[in-house]
Design a protein around this motif. Structure first.
Motif, PDB file in Angstrom:
ATOM      1  N   SER A 127     -49.303 -25.132 -30.236  1.00 61.67           N
ATOM      2  CA  SER A 127     -47.788 -25.474 -29.901  1.00 61.67           C
ATOM      3  C   SER A 127     -47.154 -24.925 -28.607  1.00 61.67           C
ATOM      4  N   LYS A 128     -47.647 -23.799 -28.376  1.00 63.68           N
ATOM      5  CA  LYS A 128     -47.091 -23.056 -27.103  1.00 63.68           C
ATOM      6  C   LYS A 128     -47.721 -23.600 -25.841  1.00 63.68           C
ATOM      7  N   GLU A 129     -49.089 -23.914 -25.941  1.00 65.14           N
ATOM      8  CA  GLU A 129     -49.581 -24.684 -24.944  1.00 65.14           C
ATOM      9  C   GLU A 129     -49.003 -26.024 -24.694  1.00 65.14           C
ATOM     10  N   PHE A 130     -48.706 -26.855 -25.669  1.00 64.79           N
ATOM     11  CA  PHE A 130     -48.167 -28.038 -25.400  1.00 64.79           C
ATOM     12  C   PHE A 130     -46.779 -27.956 -24.858  1.00 64.79           C
ATOM     13  N   ALA A 131     -46.007 -27.005 -25.401  1.00 65.01           N
ATOM     14  CA  ALA A 131     -44.601 -26.917 -24.806  1.00 65.01           C
ATOM     15  C   ALA A 131     -44.741 -26.415 -23.284  1.00 65.01           C
ATOM     16  N   ASP A 132     -45.784 -25.580 -22.856  1.00 64.16           N
ATOM     17  CA  ASP A 132     -46.128 -25.368 -21.724  1.00 64.16           C
ATOM     18  C   ASP A 132     -46.108 -26.525 -20.787  1.00 64.16           C
TER      19      ASP A 132
ATOM     20  N   VAL B  70     -45.207 -29.724 -21.383  1.00 63.45           N
ATOM     21  CA  VAL B  70     -44.112 -30.681 -21.259  1.00 63.45           C
ATOM     22  C   VAL B  70     -43.048 -29.966 -20.348  1.00 63.45           C
ATOM     23  N   THR B  71     -43.051 -28.679 -20.234  1.00 65.90           N
ATOM     24  CA  THR B  71     -41.949 -28.044 -19.548  1.00 65.90           C
ATOM     25  C   THR B  71     -42.374 -28.089 -18.286  1.00 65.90           C
ATOM     26  N   LEU B  72     -43.645 -27.931 -17.810  1.00 67.41           N
ATOM     27  CA  LEU B  72     -44.208 -28.254 -16.429  1.00 67.41           C
ATOM     28  C   LEU B  72     -44.078 -29.885 -15.992  1.00 67.41           C
ATOM     29  N   HIS B  73     -44.066 -30.466 -16.860  1.00 66.54           N
ATOM     30  CA  HIS B  73     -43.878 -32.137 -16.609  1.00 66.54           C
ATOM     31  C   HIS B  73     -42.292 -32.258 -16.349  1.00 66.54           C
ATOM     32  N   ALA B  74     -41.347 -31.787 -16.992  1.00 66.67           N
ATOM     33  CA  ALA B  74     -39.926 -31.712 -16.872  1.00 66.67           C
ATOM     34  C   ALA B  74     -39.674 -31.333 -15.596  1.00 66.67           C
ATOM     35  N   VAL B  75     -40.113 -30.065 -15.174  1.00 71.33           N
ATOM     36  CA  VAL B  75     -39.640 -29.265 -13.840  1.00 71.33           C
ATOM     37  C   VAL B  75     -40.171 -30.231 -12.784  1.00 71.33           C
TER      38      VAL B  75
ATOM     39  N   SER C 259     -37.570 -30.467  -7.920  1.00 70.18           N
ATOM     40  CA  SER C 259     -38.965 -30.689  -7.355  1.00 70.18           C
ATOM     41  C   SER C 259     -38.643 -31.552  -6.110  1.00 70.18           C
ATOM     42  N   PRO C 260     -39.798 -30.894  -5.163  1.00 72.13           N
ATOM     43  CA  PRO C 260     -39.814 -31.679  -3.655  1.00 72.13           C
ATOM     44  C   PRO C 260     -39.797 -33.138  -4.095  1.00 72.13           C
ATOM     45  N   ASP C 261     -40.521 -33.441  -5.160  1.00 76.32           N
ATOM     46  CA  ASP C 261     -40.718 -35.090  -5.334  1.00 76.32           C
ATOM     47  C   ASP C 261     -40.728 -35.389  -6.856  1.00 76.32           C
ATOM     48  N   PRO C 262     -39.234 -35.553  -7.250  1.00 75.28           N
ATOM     49  CA  PRO C 262     -39.145 -36.027  -8.755  1.00 75.28           C
ATOM     50  C   PRO C 262     -39.948 -37.012  -9.369  1.00 75.28           C
ATOM     51  N   ARG C 263     -40.326 -37.974  -8.512  1.00 81.87           N
ATOM     52  CA  ARG C 263     -40.751 -39.193  -8.768  1.00 81.87           C
ATOM     53  C   ARG C 263     -42.489 -38.999  -9.259  1.00 81.87           C
ATOM     54  N   ASP C 264     -42.987 -37.820  -8.724  1.00 82.30           N
ATOM     55  CA  ASP C 264     -44.556 -37.609  -8.757  1.00 82.30           C
ATOM     56  C   ASP C 264     -44.802 -36.078  -8.781  1.00 82.30           C
ATOM     57  N   TYR C 265     -45.839 -35.573  -9.166  1.00 83.80           N
ATOM     58  CA  TYR C 265     -46.468 -34.502  -9.094  1.00 83.80           C
ATOM     59  C   TYR C 265     -46.787 -33.940  -7.453  1.00 83.80           C
ATOM     60  N   THR C 266     -46.208 -33.026  -7.038  1.00 86.51           N
ATOM     61  CA  THR C 266     -46.843 -32.560  -5.914  1.00 86.51           C
ATOM     62  C   THR C 266     -48.065 -31.786  -5.965  1.00 86.51           C
ATOM     63  N   LEU C 267     -48.896 -31.612  -5.056  1.00 86.49           N
ATOM     64  CA  LEU C 267     -49.999 -31.035  -5.180  1.00 86.49           C
ATOM     65  C   LEU C 267     -50.090 -29.717  -5.820  1.00 86.49           C
ATOM     66  N   GLY C 268     -49.335 -29.015  -5.738  1.00 90.27           N
ATOM     67  CA  GLY C 268     -49.113 -27.698  -6.435  1.00 90.27           C
ATOM     68  C   GLY C 268     -48.996 -27.736  -7.793  1.00 90.27           C
ATOM     69  N   GLU C 269     -47.889 -28.809  -8.179  1.00 91.48           N
ATOM     70  CA  GLU C 269     -47.604 -28.907  -9.463  1.00 91.48           C
ATOM     71  C   GLU C 269     -48.552 -29.556 -10.173  1.00 91.48           C
ATOM     72  N   ALA C 270     -49.266 -30.558  -9.684  1.00 92.34           N
ATOM     73  CA  ALA C 270     -50.469 -31.072 -10.392  1.00 92.34           C
ATOM     74  C   ALA C 270     -51.704 -30.172 -10.632  1.00 92.34           C
ATOM     75  N   THR C 271     -51.690 -29.109  -9.534  1.00 94.82           N
ATOM     76  CA  THR C 271     -52.865 -28.053  -9.654  1.00 94.82           C
ATOM     77  C   THR C 271     -52.542 -27.079 -10.958  1.00 94.82           C
ATOM     78  N   GLU C 272     -51.237 -27.049 -10.975  1.00 98.28           N
ATOM     79  CA  GLU C 272     -50.720 -25.938 -12.276  1.00 98.28           C
ATOM     80  C   GLU C 272     -50.464 -26.660 -13.409  1.00 98.28           C
ATOM     81  N   GLN C 273     -50.425 -28.204 -13.287  1.00 97.70           N
ATOM     82  CA  GLN C 273     -50.432 -28.835 -14.719  1.00 97.70           C
ATOM     83  C   GLN C 273     -51.795 -28.930 -15.244  1.00 97.70           C
ATOM     84  N   ILE C 274     -53.162 -29.082 -14.502  1.00 96.32           N
ATOM     85  CA  ILE C 274     -54.144 -29.364 -14.816  1.00 96.32           C
ATOM     86  C   ILE C 274     -54.582 -27.955 -15.648  1.00 96.32           C
ATOM     87  N   ARG C 275     -54.052 -26.898 -15.046  1.00 98.71           N
ATOM     88  CA  ARG C 275     -54.360 -25.578 -15.695  1.00 98.71           C
ATOM     89  C   ARG C 275     -53.771 -25.411 -17.078  1.00 98.71           C
TER      90      ARG C 275
END
Length: 158
Positions: free
Chosen positions: A100-105, A107-112, A118-134
């Motif tokens: 549950s905690k990891e799922f919330a993380d 979803v939260t990162l997706h929302a942010v 976000s620099p590009d609210p329509r898509d993930y930036t490279l940094g956001e994508a890298t963090e979301q993969i983690r």
């Protein structure tokens, strides 16, 4: 000296297995084969497409699980998937809370990443994508740990 190989090829994967052992000499010793035989497995040849042989790779993976990792990743990718190693040690009583905690993380990162901040609210930036993969890796790990604990219970009841 390492042969040039095509990334993602079985020859490249054999080189990764050899590297996991710390070199060709150590891997050949553990597999019980000649260095030249092991080296031969990294050579791309049209007249001998068979490669090193899965039996030698199986033996190396059984002796050193880290050497099995490149093979698992290689064959998982060929099958259209991914291999994600999981540490199965530790308590299983908190698995649902962890999932549950990891799922919330995630979803939260997706929302942010899709917010006005976000620099590009329509898509993930490279940094956001890298963090979301983690974060996704942490979610998958938590879910697989729970699955493994349940599988142990099922196996032990038979």
């Amino acid at each position: 000296m390492t042969r040039r190989t095509r990334p993602g090829s079985i020859q490249s994967t054999v080189q990764q297995v050899i590297a996991a052992y710390g070199g060709i000499e150590a891997a050949a010793l553990e597999a019980g084969i000649a260095i030249s035989t092991l080296s031969y497995g990294t050579e791309q040849r049209e007249d001998r497409p068979g490669g090193l042989g899965v039996n030698h790779l199986d033996r190396l993976g059984r002796i050193e699980p880290g050497a099995a990792l490149p093979m698992a990743q290689h064959f998982s990718a060929l099958a259209g998937g991914v291999f994600h190693p999981v540490d199965l040690s530790g308590p299983s009583w908190s698995d649902m809370a962890g999932i549950s905690k990891e799922f919330a993380d995630v979803v939260t990162l997706h929302a942010v990443a899709h917010s006005d901040g976000s620099p590009d609210p329509r898509d993930y930036t490279l940094g956001e994508a890298t963090e979301q993969i983690r974060e996704i890796d942490e979610l998958v790990t938590a879910a697989l740990r729970h699955r493994a604990a349940l599988m142990m219970k099922v196996r032990c009841s038979k």
